[in-house]
Design an enzyme around this catalytic site. Structure first.
Site, short mmCIF file in Angstrom:
data_model
loop_
_atom_site.label_atom_id
_atom_site.label_comp_id
_atom_site.label_asym_id
_atom_site.label_seq_id
_atom_site.Cartn_x
_atom_site.Cartn_y
_atom_site.Cartn_z
N CYS A 117 77.74 51.31 43.53
CA CYS A 117 77.49 52.23 44.64
C CYS A 117 77.14 51.49 45.92
O CYS A 117 77.39 51.99 47.02
CB CYS A 117 76.39 53.23 44.27
SG CYS A 117 74.87 52.45 43.69
N HIS B 10 70.16 53.48 43.26
CA HIS B 10 71.43 54.08 43.68
C HIS B 10 71.52 54.11 45.20
O HIS B 10 70.51 54.31 45.88
CB HIS B 10 71.52 55.50 43.13
CG HIS B 10 72.84 56.17 43.33
ND1 HIS B 10 74.02 55.66 42.83
CD2 HIS B 10 73.19 57.31 43.98
CE1 HIS B 10 75.02 56.46 43.15
NE2 HIS B 10 74.55 57.46 43.85
#
Length: 836
Positions: free
Chosen positions: A277, A788
Site C-alpha cells: 500500500c 496501512h
C-alpha cells in the site's frame, strides 16, 4: 472455506488470515492456438477489441484450435513446444507473488525461563476463580490484568508511551523484585487449551510473547484449574487482529461513511500485492494525474490507446528492466481509463460480487515494484515500508533513468523536442533549496549557506505548542471525526471516550514557525577565526518555492524501547497558505559578512569536526535511522560520529544536532580546508577530496570505483554512494560499461550515459509562495514500517480516496491526520510546465 470464518491471524491469503481478492474467484484456464490475418482497411472501428494501433487494418480470426493434453499431439512439434513455453513461463506475476504475507511470520518461542528454570515463590497466594474479584494490586484497575507466574502478583498491563493503556503494575512488580520473575499470563485468556493463553516474558533477552509449556502446572499451584476456566477477555493478538480487521480497508479511510464509488481516467485503484500500500499511495499521488507534468511525461489522455506511448517502444526482452517503460506502462493504465471497470454498487471492498473486481479490470503493479525496489535492502522485500523514504528513493531511481535517457527517449516538449540537454528530471518539480543565515557570537559576522536541493520538507511537530480544542471547536472548523484507529485503541466506556476527546492539536503554522525559528548552534568552527570554536545563531529560509511542495510530518518519536511510536496529535492544516515571508533574501546592505577564506565554508560543529572519517557505516543502522524520518546525509553524519553502527547513540546525536546548518549536507571532506586545490581529480572533473571521503566513510570500495561512481553521478556524493551499493552484484562489470561508454563518447558518440555526465542541471523552479493543498497520504499503524497507507487526492475540485483498489468520493478527508501533504503553487494551477 466459510466466508464468515473469524480472522485469527494477521495475514492476507494465509490460513486464518484476511481473504485476498483472488480468493473470491475460481480460476479456470483454457488455451487455444489462434491463426490471425490482417483484413481489409477500415475506418479504425474494430470489432471484438482486437486491433493494431499502428494501422487501420481489421484483424480477423481465421481459426481457433483448442490446445490441451489431448490435442497437443495434433500440432507440429515446434508449435507445441512454443505453446508449452508460453503456458509454463514463470513471469513476474509468479516470481513475485506477494499475495501471502504475514505481519508476524514467526511462531511464539518457548520461554527459556519456563519449566524448571522459573523460580516459584511459595507464599501461599491463591487466585479466586471469580473474574469480578481480580484487580491490580497497585492501582486497583480491573481490566488488562496479568498474573505473575512466580509470585502470584496481579498487576495491570504496560502503560503506553502517551499515558494510555494499562496501569503498568505487572511490569513495575517485575522490576521491584530485581527482575527475577519475568513470566506473566493475561487473566481472562486462560482456558483448558493453555496454548491459546496470552503469556509474556519481561526478561530483557526475550521481552515479547512466549509459550509456557507447563502453564497448567504453574496455575494449579495458585489454585487455578484450567479445565474450569472460560475466556472472558481478548488476547493481545486478537486485539491486534481486530484493529487490523477494521482498518486494513477502512480506518482513516472513512469507515462507516456511505461513500460514492467512482471509476474512470485517473480514478483507478491498484491491487495490494501484500504490504504494497505504501507503493500504491505514492504511485497514485505522482502518476495518477494529480501532477499534470508527470501525467504528460508518463501517462496518456483518456481513451487513448495505451500501447502507443513512446516510452513503451523498447525491445520485449528489455521491457522488464526498463524503469521508464514500466513507469509509463503503469501511469498510462491509471490515466487512460482503459482498465476502469464499471462503477461498483458499493464503496466497500468486501463486496465480492462486484463486477469491478473482475480480474480483467485489476491493476497489479508487480513489475514496477520490482524494478524500483530490486536493488534496495528493504523495498525488494514483501514487508511494509516507510512511504516517505520510498518516495525519495523513487525520485533517485527515476532521475537517474531520465538522465541516462535524455538524448534518446525524452524530449523537452516546450522546445519542440530539439533541446534534449535541457530536459528536466521529474524531481525538479518538487525540488527546493534552503538558505541558512548564521551569525557568529564572537564578532557578529554573518555567513550564508545554501543547501543542496531537497524534495521533501520534513517538519517537526512542536508539541510544546499543542492545545486541547473542545469538540465543538473542532466541528465548527469542519474537521473530520477522530479516526477509527484511535477509537479502537480505547475501550468503550465513557472514561476512555473522554480521553479520546483530548487529543492535542498543533497548527501547521506552528510547525513552519518551528522550522524557521532562530536557534543556537554550539561549537561551530569559523574559518575567518582560524577555525576557532564559537557558537552561532542560525535560521533557515526557502531559497525557492517549487511547483509542488511535499511536506512530511514527523509523527513518530522514539519510545522507551527505542522503537518509533506514533505521536497522537491533530494537525490543523489549512487548505491554502502563504510562505512568501519565509523567502530567503541573501546578504543585505550593511551586514558584516564573514570573509570566504579561500572558499571554505563554516566548519561543522566541534562534535563532528574531529571525527575520524575511517568509520564504516552499517547499512542496517542507516535504514533504521532513516525510518525515523531523518535525511540520509544526517543519518550518515550521526553514525560516522558515534562509530558507524550504534543506533541509540546516533539517535541521541541527531536529537542534539538536527538543527545544525550542515546536518543534511554530505559528510565533511578530510583535508578540504587545507587542500582545496586537491579537487582537480586528475583532469576528469571529480573532486578527489570527495573521493577519499567516500572511500574512508563507506569502507568497502576502492578509490577507482568511487571515482567512476562520482563521475556517473555528476560529483554528487550521495548519488554516487547509492550507485555503488545498487551495483554491488557486478560492480566491476558496471564500471567497465561506464568506461566503455566514456571511451565511445570521446571518439564522437552521443552516448546517453555521456549525456548524464555532461548535462548541466537545470535550475530549480521558483515563483510565488502561495500554495493550495491537492493531496495527502495517511498512515494507520504504530510505526511507518507496519500498518496501512491510504491516499486522498483532489480531482476536479473533489476529494477522492484511494485505498488500494477502493476508489470513491471522500466525505471527510483526514486532513488532521496525514503523514505527507502535497501542495501546488497557486501561480501554476492550470499552467503545467510544458517541458514535460
Amino acid at each position: 472455506a466459510n466466508d464468515a470464518a473469524p480472522v485469527t491471524k494477521l495475514g492476507v491469503g494465509v490460513e486464518g488470515g484476511f481473504k485476498s481478492e483472488e480468493d473470491q474467484f475460481d480460476t479456470i484456464s483454457t488455451h487455444s492456438i489462434v491463426l490471425l490475418r490482417n483484413g481489409t482497411p477500415t475506418d479504425g472501428a474494430v470489432s471484438g477489441g482486437n486491433s493494431n494501433s499502428n494501422s487501420n487494418s481489421q484483424v480477423e480470426v481465421v481459426v481457433e484450435l483448442p490446445y490441451d493434453d489431448n490435442t497437443k499431439s495434433t500440432f507440429p512439434t515446434q508449435v507445441a513446444m512454443s505453446a508449452d513455453s508460453i503456458i509454463n513461463h514463470a513471469g513476474l506475476a509468479v516470481q513475485q507473488d506477494l499475495k501471502a504475507w504475514e505481519l508476524d511470520d514467526e511462531p511464539k518461542p518457548v520461554s527459556k525461563y519456563a519449566n524448571n528454570d522459573l523460580p516459584f515463590v511459595e507464599n501461599g497466594v491463591t487466585i479466586n476463580p471469580d473474574p469480578s474479584s481480580w484487580k491490580c494490586e497497585k492501582s486497583g484497575a480491573t481490566d488488562n490484568l496479568w498474573l505473575n507466574l512466580s509470585t502470584g502478583f496481579i498487576g495491570g498491563g504496560r502503560k503506553n508511551w502517551d499515558g494510555s493503556g494499562g496501569s503498568n503494575g505487572a511490569l513495575d512488580h517485575y522490576h521491584e523484585t530485581d527482575d527475577q520473575y519475568p513470566l506473566v499470563v493475561k487473566l481472562g485468556t486462560i482456558t483448558d487449551d493453555v496454548d491459546t493463553a496470552d503469556c509474556y516474558s519481561y526478561a530483557s533477552d526475550e521481552d515479547g510473547p512466549v509459550k509456557v509449556p507447563n502453564l497448567a502446572e504453574l496455575l494449579a499451584k495458585r489454585g487455578i484449574n484450567v479445565a474450569g476456566m472460560q475466556k472472558t477477555v481478548k488476547s493481545t493478538a486478537e486485539l491486534e487482529v481486530e484493529l487490523n480487521a477494521t482498518y486494513a480497508f477502512d480506518a482513516i479511510t472513512e469507515s462507516g461513511a456511505h461513500l460514492t464509488p467512482v471509476s474512470g481516467p485517473g480514478l483507478k485503484g491498484l491491487q495490494n500485492l501484500g504490504n504494497s500500500c505504501y507503493v500504491n499511495s505514492v504511485v497514485q499521488m505522482l502518476f495518477g494525474g494529480t501532477v499534470p507534468e508527470l501525467a504528460s511525461r508518463y501517462g496518456t489522455s483518456a481513451k487513448v490507446d495505451v500501447t502507443v506511448h513512446p516510452l513503451l517502444g523498447v525491445a520485449p526482452r528489455d521491457a522488464s528492466s526498463d524503469i521508464l517503460c514500466q513507469t509509463a506502462k503503469l501511469s498510462c493504465a491509471l490515466t487512460s481509463g482503459a482498465f476502469a471497470g464499471p462503477v461498483p454498487d458499493s464503496a466497500t471492498v468486501t463486496d465480492s460480487k462486484s463486477a469491478a473486481l473482475d480480474p480483467k479490470y485489476r491493476l497489479a503493479p508487480r513489475m514496477f515494484k520490482n524494478i524500483i525496489g530490486k536493488d534496495h535492502v528493504d523495498f525488494r522485500t514483501g514487508q511494509q515500508q516507510d512511504a516517505a523514504q520510498y518516495l525519495q528513493y523513487l525520485f533517485e531511481k527515476l532521475d537517474r533513468a531520465e538522465l541516462g535517457a535524455r538524448s534518446a527517449r525524452l524530449a523537452n516538449k516546450a522546445n519542440g523536442g530539439d533541446d534534449s540537454a535541457s530536459v528536466p528530471v521529474s524531481s525538479n518539480l518538487f525540488s527546493f533549496k534552503t538558505e541558512t543565515r548564521l551569525v557568529c557570537s564572537s564578532d557578529g559576522k554573518i555567513k550564508y549557506k545554501e543547501s543542496a536541493p531537497e524534495t521533501i520538507l520534513n517538519l517537526r511537530i512542536p508539541m510544546e505548542k499543542s492545545k486541547i480544542l473542545p469538540k465543538e471547536t473542532a466541528e465548527e472548523e469542519d474537521r473530520p471525526p477522530t479516526p477509527p484507529e484511535q477509537k479502537r485503541q480505547k475501550s468503550d466506556d465513557e472514561q476512555e471516550d473522554e480521553k479520546e476527546k483530548k487529543v492535542p492539536t498543533v497548527t501547521f503554522k506552528d510547525c513552519i514557525d518551528a522550522w524557521s525559528a532562530s536557534h543556537t548552534i554550539d561549537d561551530c568552527r569559523w574559518p575567518h577565526l582560524g577555525n576557532a570554536v564559537s557558537a552561532a545563531t542560525a535560521h533557515s529560509r526557502f531559497g525557492n518555492f517549487p511547483r509542488y511542495l511535499i511536506v512530511q510530518m514527523q509523527r513518530y518519536e522514539l519510545g522507551p524501547d527505542w522503537v518509533p511510536k506514533k505521536i497522537e496529535v491533530n494537525i490543523e492544516m489549512p487548505h491554502e497558505f502563504d510562505l512568501d515571508e519565509l523567502k530567503a533574501k541573501g546578504p543585505q546592505d550593511g551586514e558584516n559578512i564573514a570573509p570566504e577564506d579561500g572558499g571554505n565554508d563554516v566548519q561543522p560543529p566541534a562534535s563532528t569536526a574531529g571525527v575520524s572519517p575511517q568509520q564504516t557505516i552499517d547499512e542496517g543502522a542507516l535504514v533504521q535511522l532513516m525510518d525515523m524520518g531523518f535525511s540520509m546525509n544526517g543519518c550518515k553524519r550521526a553514525l560516522t560520529t558515534v562509530g558507524g553502527s550504534d543506533v541509540e547513540a546516533a539517535t541521541n546525536w541527531i536529537f542534539e544536532h538536527n538543527q545544525d546548518p550542515d546536518f543534511n549536507d554530505p559528510m565533511p571532506e578530510p583535508g578540504a580546508s587545507a587542500a582545496p586545490a586537491a579537487a582537480s581529480g586528475a583532469g576528469d572533473g571529480v573532486d578527489e577530496a570527495t573521493v577519499m571521503s567516500l572511500v574512508e566513510n563507506l569502507g568497502c570500495f576502492t578509490a577507482d570505483q568511487v571515482r567512476a561512481a562520482l563521475k556517473e553521478a555528476n560529483g554528487a556524493a550521495d548519488r554516487a554512494a547509492d550507485w555503488l551499493f545498487s551495483h554491488m552484484d557486478d560492480l566491476d562489470g558496471a564500471i567497465a560499461a561506464l568506461v566503455s561508454k566514456d571511451s565511445t563518447s570521446t571518439s564522437g558518440s552521443s552516448s546517453a550515459m555521456n549525456a548524464v555526465s555532461t548535462a548541466t542541471p537545470l535550475p530549480v523552479e521558483d515563483g510565488s509562495g502561495k500554495y493550495t493543498l491537492v493531496g495527502l497520504i495517511s498512515h494507520i499503524g504504530k510505526n511507518t514500517g507496519s500498518g496501512h497507507y491510504v491516499a486522498h487526492l483532489k480531482k476536479d475540485g473533489k476529494w477522492v480516496i484511494f485505498n488500494d483498489e477502493k476508489v470513491a468520493l471522500s466525505e471527510t478527508p483526514p486532513f488532521q491526520h496525514a503523514y505527507m501533504y502535497l501542495f501546488q503553487r497557486n501561480d501554476t494551477v492550470g499552467s503545467p510546465n510544458s517541458s514535460y
